[in-house]
Scaffold this active site. Structure first.
Site, mmCIF file in Angstrom:
data_model
loop_
_atom_site.group_PDB
_atom_site.id
_atom_site.type_symbol
_atom_site.label_atom_id
_atom_site.label_comp_id
_atom_site.label_asym_id
_atom_site.label_seq_id
_atom_site.Cartn_x
_atom_site.Cartn_y
_atom_site.Cartn_z
ATOM 1 N N THR A 1 -79.325 -24.779 -47.299
ATOM 2 C CA THR A 1 -78.844 -23.469 -47.512
ATOM 3 C C THR A 1 -78.472 -22.791 -46.158
ATOM 4 O O THR A 1 -78.959 -23.281 -45.178
ATOM 5 C CB THR A 1 -79.959 -22.773 -48.407
ATOM 6 O OG1 THR A 1 -81.065 -22.462 -47.390
ATOM 7 C CG2 THR A 1 -80.398 -23.248 -49.450
ATOM 8 N N ASP A 2 -77.610 -21.799 -46.315
ATOM 9 C CA ASP A 2 -77.443 -21.015 -45.049
ATOM 10 C C ASP A 2 -77.863 -19.261 -45.348
ATOM 11 O O ASP A 2 -78.270 -19.204 -46.451
ATOM 12 C CB ASP A 2 -75.969 -21.108 -44.487
ATOM 13 C CG ASP A 2 -75.105 -20.796 -45.578
ATOM 14 O OD1 ASP A 2 -75.296 -19.867 -46.332
ATOM 15 O OD2 ASP A 2 -74.072 -21.370 -45.506
ATOM 16 N N GLN A 3 -77.579 -18.573 -44.381
ATOM 17 C CA GLN A 3 -77.809 -17.104 -44.833
ATOM 18 C C GLN A 3 -76.920 -16.594 -45.821
ATOM 19 O O GLN A 3 -77.485 -15.334 -46.350
ATOM 20 C CB GLN A 3 -78.299 -16.357 -43.509
ATOM 21 C CG GLN A 3 -76.690 -16.023 -42.825
ATOM 22 C CD GLN A 3 -77.072 -15.164 -41.688
ATOM 23 O OE1 GLN A 3 -78.209 -15.410 -41.157
ATOM 24 N NE2 GLN A 3 -76.197 -14.214 -41.293
#
Lengths: 134, 134, 134, 134
Positions: free
Chosen positions: D15-17
């Site tokens: 995942t990323d932000q």
């Protein structure tokens, strides 16, 4: 004892030019292992975050005994130690010859939406406590 | 004391949904730090591998004190401990406010083309020894 | 023409057992390139997100001409095409012999906090428009 | 038609932000998909490399329709187009609601130990040809 084993298939992108699975991937696999362990015991980490808790890593160690290679199936056993404000997990990675190739451990804290340390969520205590009481 | 500091700019792909740099990236950065340290002291890791040596990781630990975020500039200080068949490196990561946000250490061995343990390469000893003799 | 060049040093963890930089890393580098381009033109992507905008990728392509290896210094040139609801960027990666080793392009949209498509943020238009008006 | 579907469970580290699976991971998943497809049709990519062939990527494209999130189970369908010196694969990623969330394609070449372009390995032709002759 709360423990759970997941299968890991070493991806091509996880290899490095040493022809082994790059050591940083074990840290990613450990995380996958503890998330699947929590899920097995009725605790969804995605829901934990939605309810405002985070469980960041305070410390992680990996010790490498033997190398893993591309397309190898590994078995990652994760153990959860008794519930604590400083929560510990332990890891063992086995290859398909049942050789122990890596061990590890990690230490976590619970923080709330304001990024302040907090006690383990009640729901987690309720769900996991029975397993530690034997 | 052999030490070297590199700058790390946290990439977007290195963040996770916790909004921090994912902890596995520090392991990748540590590796980058020790490769740049060796380069600074006249030792090219690419050449080391070409000459038939590998320096795999036996153990790595990271301890997290404070979080790093996207687009933050970090300073990774790597220290090389005296040459040994079990070679140690230590790491400190600082943010731009000069706060220590992470510490770590790693242990390495030297292996040759046949994947057998071997003494540190002579060339490495020659180049680095003077720095440890003070 | 809005363009910007960043230097990329191929990390060990970015190699694969083919002894090349794994192709997925170019996608990560492209992102780094366009974030640095925006920064150069006065636009901080971290601030964009804080103000409630996201710029997710609709499409990305990479074409590989020559391989990059560990510890090689690459030069990534990013071009931003005129502002549009479907925003395009183009990429060229050169090695230190000034050979073009990879080209790419990406297409983006702007979405707001409710994850709905939206026009490019006013601030971005204001800052970048002058460069496209020549 | 040669095709194969694999399950992908989105890892936390992927995942990323933006709270989505970072787009670069699809490139890694595509690779995993085509390796598993080849395996299903009797062709082990690890053995291919041991016998002196590599199948590097010439071009890869991913188009994103809908986002994937942490802990979501995705289904990646890989199709192999007829054998060719420029070998094509196509990809479709579905989420658990059977929505198509991503499409992609990749183009590959075969190279030998000397990193020169070569015809597809005989063994691969022998094993896969029957499937294309219907």
């Amino acid at each position: 004892m709360i423990e759970h084993t997941v299968e890991i298939l070493v991806r091509y992108a996880e290899t490095d030019q040493m022809q082994f699975a790059h050591h940083s991937n074990y840290i990613v696999w450990f995380e996958h292992g503890r998330i699947q362990l929590l899920k097995k015991y009725g605790f969804n980490y995605a829901d934990l975050e939605k309810s405002g808790y985070l469980m960041p890593v305070l410390e992680v160690t990996a010790r490498f005994i033997k190398y893993a290679v591309f397309d190898e199936t590994l078995f990652l056993k994760t153990k959860m130690l008794p519930l604590s404000a400083k929560q510990s997990f332990e890891y063992e990675v086995y290859n398909s010859q049942e050789e122990l190739i890596c061990t590890g451990n990690s230490l976590h804290t619970f923080i709330n939406k304001n990024k302040r340390a907090t006690r383990p969520p009640r729901d987690l205590i309720k769900k996991l406590k029975p397993y530690f009481e034997i």
